[in-house]
Design a protein around this motif. Structure first.
Motif, PDB file in Angstrom:
ATOM      1  N   VAL A 158       0.852  -1.191   0.000  1.00 40.87           N
ATOM      2  CA  VAL A 158       0.000   0.000   0.000  1.00 40.87           C
ATOM      3  C   VAL A 158       0.889   1.243   0.000  1.00 40.87           C
ATOM      4  N   VAL A 159       0.586   2.180  -0.880  1.00 46.77           N
ATOM      5  CA  VAL A 159       1.386   3.401  -1.022  1.00 46.77           C
ATOM      6  C   VAL A 159       0.512   4.604  -0.648  1.00 46.77           C
ATOM      7  N   ALA A 160       1.029   5.508   0.181  1.00 47.08           N
ATOM      8  CA  ALA A 160       0.281   6.736   0.510  1.00 47.08           C
ATOM      9  C   ALA A 160       0.332   7.668  -0.697  1.00 47.08           C
ATOM     10  N   LEU A 161      -0.833   8.145  -1.117  1.00 49.36           N
ATOM     11  CA  LEU A 161      -0.925   8.997  -2.315  1.00 49.36           C
ATOM     12  C   LEU A 161      -1.684  10.271  -1.997  1.00 49.36           C
ATOM     13  N   ARG A 162      -1.141  11.370  -2.475  1.00 43.09           N
ATOM     14  CA  ARG A 162      -1.813  12.644  -2.238  1.00 43.09           C
ATOM     15  C   ARG A 162      -1.689  13.499  -3.495  1.00 43.09           C
ATOM     16  N   GLU A 163      -2.731  14.263  -3.798  1.00 40.35           N
ATOM     17  CA  GLU A 163      -2.667  15.121  -4.984  1.00 40.35           C
ATOM     18  C   GLU A 163      -1.645  16.226  -4.772  1.00 40.35           C
ATOM     19  N   VAL A 164      -0.871  16.498  -5.808  1.00 42.18           N
ATOM     20  CA  VAL A 164       0.055  17.635  -5.780  1.00 42.18           C
ATOM     21  C   VAL A 164      -0.241  18.498  -7.010  1.00 42.18           C
ATOM     22  N   PRO A 165       0.154  19.775  -6.986  1.00 44.90           N
ATOM     23  CA  PRO A 165      -0.036  20.580  -8.182  1.00 44.90           C
ATOM     24  C   PRO A 165       0.704  19.924  -9.356  1.00 44.90           C
ATOM     25  N   THR A 166       0.100  19.961 -10.541  1.00 41.03           N
ATOM     26  CA  THR A 166       0.693  19.282 -11.700  1.00 41.03           C
ATOM     27  C   THR A 166       2.142  19.725 -11.918  1.00 41.03           C
ATOM     28  N   ALA A 167       2.416  21.004 -11.648  1.00 39.00           N
ATOM     29  CA  ALA A 167       3.773  21.518 -11.855  1.00 39.00           C
ATOM     30  C   ALA A 167       4.796  20.824 -10.944  1.00 39.00           C
ATOM     31  N   ASP A 168       4.325  20.235  -9.831  1.00 39.70           N
ATOM     32  CA  ASP A 168       5.243  19.564  -8.901  1.00 39.70           C
ATOM     33  C   ASP A 168       5.382  18.066  -9.171  1.00 39.70           C
ATOM     34  N   ALA A 169       4.594  17.536 -10.111  1.00 37.53           N
ATOM     35  CA  ALA A 169       4.579  16.077 -10.333  1.00 37.53           C
ATOM     36  C   ALA A 169       5.976  15.554 -10.678  1.00 37.53           C
ATOM     37  N   PRO A 194       8.039  11.858 -13.427  1.00 36.60           N
ATOM     38  CA  PRO A 194       7.698  11.937 -14.854  1.00 36.60           C
ATOM     39  C   PRO A 194       8.058  13.311 -15.424  1.00 36.60           C
ATOM     40  N   PRO A 195       8.644  13.365 -16.617  1.00 31.31           N
ATOM     41  CA  PRO A 195       8.922  14.672 -17.214  1.00 31.31           C
ATOM     42  C   PRO A 195       7.607  15.434 -17.400  1.00 31.31           C
ATOM     43  N   PRO A 196       7.645  16.781 -17.236  1.00 33.44           N
ATOM     44  CA  PRO A 196       6.418  17.573 -17.370  1.00 33.44           C
ATOM     45  C   PRO A 196       5.675  17.221 -18.657  1.00 33.44           C
ATOM     46  N   GLY A 197       4.368  17.067 -18.535  1.00 32.96           N
ATOM     47  CA  GLY A 197       3.547  16.730 -19.694  1.00 32.96           C
ATOM     48  C   GLY A 197       3.293  15.236 -19.818  1.00 32.96           C
ATOM     49  N   THR A 198       4.088  14.414 -19.115  1.00 29.31           N
ATOM     50  CA  THR A 198       3.904  12.958 -19.237  1.00 29.31           C
ATOM     51  C   THR A 198       3.296  12.360 -17.971  1.00 29.31           C
ATOM     52  N   GLU A 199       2.971  13.205 -16.967  1.00 32.03           N
ATOM     53  CA  GLU A 199       2.484  12.642 -15.695  1.00 32.03           C
ATOM     54  C   GLU A 199       1.138  11.949 -15.915  1.00 32.03           C
ATOM     55  N   PRO A 200       1.016  10.702 -15.392  1.00 35.50           N
ATOM     56  CA  PRO A 200      -0.235   9.957 -15.585  1.00 35.50           C
ATOM     57  C   PRO A 200      -1.386  10.493 -14.734  1.00 35.50           C
ATOM     58  N   SER A 201      -1.076  11.322 -13.733  1.00 32.25           N
ATOM     59  CA  SER A 201      -2.112  11.935 -12.886  1.00 32.25           C
ATOM     60  C   SER A 201      -1.373  12.953 -12.033  1.00 32.25           C
ATOM     61  N   ASN A 202      -2.037  13.507 -11.027  1.00 31.59           N
ATOM     62  CA  ASN A 202      -1.256  14.299 -10.075  1.00 31.59           C
ATOM     63  C   ASN A 202      -1.308  13.696  -8.670  1.00 31.59           C
ATOM     64  N   LEU A 203      -1.440  12.367  -8.626  1.00 31.38           N
ATOM     65  CA  LEU A 203      -1.397  11.653  -7.343  1.00 31.38           C
ATOM     66  C   LEU A 203       0.029  11.217  -7.063  1.00 31.38           C
ATOM     67  N   ALA A 204       0.617  11.815  -6.034  1.00 31.44           N
ATOM     68  CA  ALA A 204       2.037  11.573  -5.747  1.00 31.44           C
ATOM     69  C   ALA A 204       2.204  10.623  -4.572  1.00 31.44           C
ATOM     70  N   ALA A 205       3.242   9.802  -4.650  1.00 31.01           N
ATOM     71  CA  ALA A 205       3.643   8.986  -3.494  1.00 31.01           C
ATOM     72  C   ALA A 205       4.302   9.930  -2.499  1.00 31.01           C
ATOM     73  N   VAL A 206       3.785   9.939  -1.277  1.00 29.83           N
ATOM     74  CA  VAL A 206       4.261  10.937  -0.312  1.00 29.83           C
ATOM     75  C   VAL A 206       4.889  10.316   0.935  1.00 29.83           C
ATOM     76  N   GLY A 207       5.763   9.352   0.701  1.00 21.94           N
ATOM     77  CA  GLY A 207       6.690   8.964   1.763  1.00 21.94           C
ATOM     78  C   GLY A 207       6.232   7.952   2.794  1.00 21.94           C
ATOM     79  N   ARG A 208       5.081   7.303   2.585  1.00 18.98           N
ATOM     80  CA  ARG A 208       4.685   6.219   3.489  1.00 18.98           C
ATOM     81  C   ARG A 208       4.277   5.028   2.630  1.00 18.98           C
ATOM     82  N   TYR A 209       4.839   3.873   2.962  1.00 18.21           N
ATOM     83  CA  TYR A 209       4.579   2.652   2.199  1.00 18.21           C
ATOM     84  C   TYR A 209       4.425   1.502   3.184  1.00 18.21           C
ATOM     85  N   VAL A 210       3.569   0.543   2.834  1.00 20.50           N
ATOM     86  CA  VAL A 210       3.569  -0.758   3.525  1.00 20.50           C
ATOM     87  C   VAL A 210       3.855  -1.764   2.414  1.00 20.50           C
ATOM     88  N   PHE A 211       4.870  -2.583   2.606  1.00 26.67           N
ATOM     89  CA  PHE A 211       5.277  -3.496   1.537  1.00 26.67           C
ATOM     90  C   PHE A 211       5.153  -4.949   1.957  1.00 26.67           C
TER      91      PHE A 211
END
Ligand code: G1P
Length: 302
Positions: A158-169, A194-211
């Protein structure tokens, strides 16, 4: 496979912290202080709050000060005892009793994926959590406990995901997802920086994971990716083709401690939430805000 609840947390803390020079010239960035505690102590406390007391901290060579911070300091304890500062003795001793911390030295900065793979021997064949030291969560955040519950129910990473501004993706691992159940989503794709323009969404992994342990096999298979580094995100991408992985989406209570403005915001909000400081500090903040508002009104340029 037997169902297991994670017991261990890996805290990669080996970065150079160049964004905070000169403060990080002679100390690891995890020792940067918010109010009166180093950033990494907040992260360790967060892990302990959800029952993860076995901690593997991956550090740079020369980061012995981290071991010292989380260990006993008998000289200091004795000196404080001698002058009757019993509460301070309790404070410094409590840090050493907080968790069982094993330091693993990452000799070369080969990337976050490499840092996590270095914890493999200490973690073993068990599910575990990863908490990045640059991402700080408020003490009342329920993100990690919700992720552990989702892992327990679905037995997937499980990966923690949070929206970020597209410019920060471009600064994050970015996930494409499908809806599952409330905050829980299925990760369909994930790409590191992802290089700008190629981001699949603006949901970013924000530093918490359960593996699940499958991440270690995936980490063995990745090649250098974004920035020439071994990327954890690329290993998650490989896991998608096998067991699959989930995302836990949320909106609040996380700070980017690698960013100066967000570091300041974290300091202010943590101070406001402190019982011993909150009221006094709130008054000071109002004074500052009133003064700044006055200055803005008087400013001919505005
Ligand atoms: C790392 C990860 C990235 C994640 C980010 C969260 O990047 O590689 O996938 O989105 O942390 O803060 P870094 O900030 O180390 O460049």
């Amino acid at each position: 496979m037997t169902h297991q609840r994670p017991r261990k947390a890996v805290i990669p803390a080996a970065g150079l912290g160049t964004r905070f020079l000169p403060a990080t010239k002679a100390q690891p960035k995890g020792m940067l202080t918010l109010i009166d505690k180093p950033a990494l102590q907040y992260v360790v406390e967060e892990a302990v709050r959800v029952g993860l007391r076995d901690i593997v901290m991956v550090v740079s060579p020369g980061a012995e000060v981290l071991g010292a911070h989380f260990g006993r300091n008998l000289d200091l304890e004795r000196a404080l005892e001698a002058v009757g500062k019993h509460a301070d003795v309790a404070t410094v001793r409590a840090i050493a009793e907080l968790a069982d911390i094993e330091l693993v030295v990452q000799h070369e900065p080969l990337g976050l994926g490499h840092a996590v793979s270095m914890a493999r021997a200490a973690v073993g064949d068990e599910p575990f959590a990863v908490l990045l030291g640059d991402d700080l969560y408020r003490p009342d955040s329920t993100v990690l406990s919700s992720m552990l519950e989702a892992h327990e129910t679905h037995q997937k990473s499980v990966v923690a995901l949070r929206e970020v501004p597209t410019a920060d993706a471009r600064l994050y691992g970015i996930a494409a997802v499908s809806e599952l159940d409330g905050n829980l989503v299925r990760i369909d794709n994930i790409i590191e920086k992802p290089p700008p323009g190629t981001e699949p969404s603006n949901l970013a992994a924000v530093g918490r994971y359960v593996f699940t342990p499958a991440i270690f096999e995936a980490l063995d298979r990745i090649e250098p990716g974004a920035g020439g580094e071994l990327q954890l995100t690329d290993a998650i991408h490989l896991v998608l083709a096998g067991e699959g992985a989930l995302g836990w989406t949320f909106t609040r209570d996380r700070y980017d401690a690698g960013n100066k403005v967000d570091f300041l915001r974290a300091t202010v909000e943590l101070a406001l939430g402190r019982e011993d400081l909150g009221d006094d500090f709130r008054r000071v903040l109002y004074e500052i805000v009133d003064r700044e508002r006055g200055a803005t009104k008087e400013s001919p340029a505005l």
